[in-house]
Design an enzyme around this catalytic site. Structure first.
Site, PDB file in Angstrom:
ATOM      1  N   LYS A  80       3.377 -10.837   5.963  1.00  0.00           N
ATOM      2  CA  LYS A  80       2.600  -9.585   6.305  1.00  0.00           C
ATOM      3  C   LYS A  80       1.221  -9.536   5.902  1.00  0.00           C
ATOM      4  CE  LYS A  80       3.470  -4.481   6.433  1.00  0.00           C
ATOM      5  NZ  LYS A  80       4.428  -3.244   5.653  1.00  0.00           N
ATOM      6  N   SER A 155       6.521  -0.147   8.912  1.00  0.00           N
ATOM      7  CA  SER A 155       5.215  -0.651   9.427  1.00  0.00           C
ATOM      8  C   SER A 155       5.313  -2.136   9.572  1.00  0.00           C
ATOM      9  CB  SER A 155       4.106  -0.253   8.219  1.00  0.00           C
ATOM     10  OG  SER A 155       4.492  -0.951   7.102  1.00  0.00           O
ATOM     11  N   SER A 179       9.624   0.729   5.443  1.00  0.00           N
ATOM     12  CA  SER A 179       8.848  -0.108   6.310  1.00  0.00           C
ATOM     13  C   SER A 179       9.391  -1.686   6.344  1.00  0.00           C
ATOM     14  CB  SER A 179       7.443  -0.147   5.967  1.00  0.00           C
ATOM     15  OG  SER A 179       6.743   0.990   6.334  1.00  0.00           O
TER      16      SER A 179
END
Lengths: 488, 95
Positions: A80, A155, A179
């Site tokens: 990420k 997210s 997320s």
């Protein structure tokens, strides 16, 4: 030699690498080729780093030739773009950091690379991890591999989409209010948010420091457990990371569920939940019962205020954390500032997108003179009540089962103009962050061709139990092994 | 719970965050809607409840105060928008 059928899970790849069926370089090339061929339709990566990855893979192959045989040695992963990586840009999906290079690796990155993992690239996400659809990314939305007109969640949407599309066997994520779990649910993969403090936050770009927690995402609970083994542990550079004896998160996977007490929170099964997802929860409860568990209803009386309490706390912390982006030391700076105040406000106004601005404004408001007690202090009091609800529930049961999200993946653009509706999609996940508990989402069915995610919530530091339940469930179901057509 | 455009701009100024005039109404309306929903939290009785700032309430960790890593100024400033001789440059503050 070519290997057209590489196994899809980390666990199987680990065995195959150990047996010499293929090399890490070959496996890494396989994924780089898939990313190159398929990611145009998913936009799950912001940066792909083929040269870096091949060099890491070659090093992993050398280490294996020298006698090493760790479970993660030579396994590719997607990272990420919130984790700092030296030499590869770290954007947090923001214009503010669009060209930024971190001067160091995050602790998580250091640990995964020390274990021999190979970073394929940095994945798309909501800007500064603020969002539930991946639509707030400066680099454009990631798309759901099950239907590219739909969001992958957020997210950590790029990480979830990349794993679902088999562009990486596993990925890192971060979870401040859901997320990891929410995109895992919407993309049909498995993701774990550990107990707060398990995973070092050093080098993980801050959103809300008392809630942020990094964790693994993969196709199976077993893969998530393998990756978690390398991610956890105290770090003196993060004073909130927790010192505990090392644990093997694989240890309980094979144990039967006989005698396990599963609680289903009644507040998670109310009118806000799609009936089709409620049916998936019921079927899963029956499956766990057949596997030896007992099921009972429990109550989390303050679940209804988790979303507002969360957004007040998270936005307050974000407004403070994001004050560091001032156009002076790093990140975006406006052209021709007339004075220092103009430099600050215009650099920030240009560098941040709408959702980040909304959170900074909400956070600044609830912390401002005259509003603090009614908003921030009140939300922190509710945080204690929410925590007490969970503590009480765990006096009765070992693990909680419920939905991860109220609905399956929504259409791109459907909620982006309505922030409040977007926030309410986090209704079942935010309480877990406020309480600091471990939570996992696993695939538990399909509705109209879209995956359904089921959430397992464990007591503090009881990741092993959560992973055991998910693994046992996955031994008796095949939801987790289904693959989107677009990924073939 | 309603936030006027003037309130919104005051908060934006506190946050050193430029909001374009033509966007201020939209933000004010969105924040009003969000805060109206969030005002739910006022309905829960929290008398005598101690605020919880951190889920895992541990004591601060202490360590020896020793140099553990070198700071490379050039490397740290490589990402800075404008530097000169090791200093960050900003518009003139004192005339």
């Amino acid at each position: 030699m070519t290997h057209p059928d590489y196994p899809q899970t980390l666990a199987a790849q680990s065995v195959a690498l150990a047996e010499g069926q293929f090399s890490s370089v070959e496996l890494t090339q396989h994924y780089l080729e898939r990313i190159n061929r398929l990611d145009g339709q998913f936009n799950s990566f912001i940066t792909v780093c083929p040269d870096f990855a091949i060099a890491q893979a070659a090093e992993a192959d050398r280490r294996r030739a020298a006698g090493e045989n760790g479970a993660l040695l030579g396994i590719p992963y997607a990272n990420k773009d919130i984790f700092c990586t030296k030499g590869i840009k770290t954007t947090c999906a923001s214009r503010m950091l669009a060209d930024w290079q971190a001067p160091y690796d995050a602790t998580v990155v250091e640990r995964l690379h020390a274990a021999g993992m190979v970073m394929l690239g940095k994945t798309n996400m909501d800007e500064f991890a603020m969002g539930s659809s991946n639509e707030t990314s400066w680099f454009g939305p990631a798309r759901n591999p099950w239907d590219t007109n739909r969001v992958p969640g957020g997210s950590s949407g790029g990480s979830a989409a990349a794993v679902a599309a088999r562009l990486a066997p596993v990925a890192t994520g971060t979870d401040t209010g859901g997320s990891i779990r929410q995109p895992a649910a919407l993309c049909g993969v498995t993701g774990l948010k550990p107990t707060y403090g398990r995973v070092s936050r050093w080098g993980m770009i801050a959103f809300a420091s008392s809630l942020d927690q990094g964790g693994p995402m993969g196709l199976t609970a077993e893969d998530v457990a393998l990756m978690l083994n390398a991610m956890t542990g105290a770090d003196r550079r993060d004073a909130t990371s927790i010192e505990r004896a090392p644990e093997n998160f694989m240890a309980d996977l094979g144990k039967p569920l006989t005698g396990l007490k599963v609680g289903v929170p009644t507040e998670f099964m109310d009118a806000g939940l799609s009936p089709a997802i409620r049916a998936c929860v019921d079927v899963t409860a029956s499956t766990l019962k057949q596997l030896g568990a007992s099921i009972k209803e429990v109550s989390l009386p303050n679940a209804g205020v988790a979303v507002p309490a969360y957004y007040v706390v998270a936005s307050a912390e974000a407004s403070s954390n994001l004050s560091r982006y001032d156009g002076v030391r790093f990140g975006h700076r406006c052209e021709n500032p007339v004075d220092l105040a103009d430099l600050y406000s215009r650099s920030r106004g240009e560098g941040f997108g709408n959702e980040v601005k909304r959170r900074i404004l909400v956070g600044t408001y609830v912390l401002s003179a005259g509003y603090y007690d009614a908003w921030y202090r009140k939300a922190q009091q509710l945080r204690r009540l929410i925590q007490q609800d969970y503590v009480a529930a765990f006096n009765d049961v070992d693990v909680l089962l419920g939905p991860t999200t109220p609905n399956t993946a929504f259409a791109l653009g459907e909620n982006i103009a309505d922030p409040l509706t977007m926030y309410l999609s986090d209704i079942y996940t935010t309480g877990v962050n406020l309480a600091g508990l471990p939570g996992l989402s696993m695939p538990g069915g399909f509705v109209d061709g879209l995956p359904v995610g089921l959430q397992l919530i464990g007591n503090y530091f009881d990741e092993r139990r959560v992973l055991q339940v998910a693994h046992q469930f996955q031994q008796h179901t095949d939801w987790h092994s289904r693959m989107p057509v677009a990924a073939e | 719970m309603s936030l006027s455009t003037a309130d919104l701009l005051r908060v934006a100024r506190l946050a050193r965050l430029q909001i374009a005039d033509h966007e201020a109404d939209t933000y004010a309306a969105q924040l009003s809607g969000i805060l109206a929903h969030f005002s739910l939290i006022g309905e829960v009785n929290t008398d005598a409840i101690v605020p919880l700032a951190h889920a895992i309430e541990t004591v601060g960790q202490l360590r020896e105060d020793v140099v553990s890593e070198a700071v490379d100024r050039d490397q740290l400033q490589a990402g800075a928008p404008l530097v000169e001789n090791g200093y960050y440059l900003v518009p003139r503050v004192i005339e």
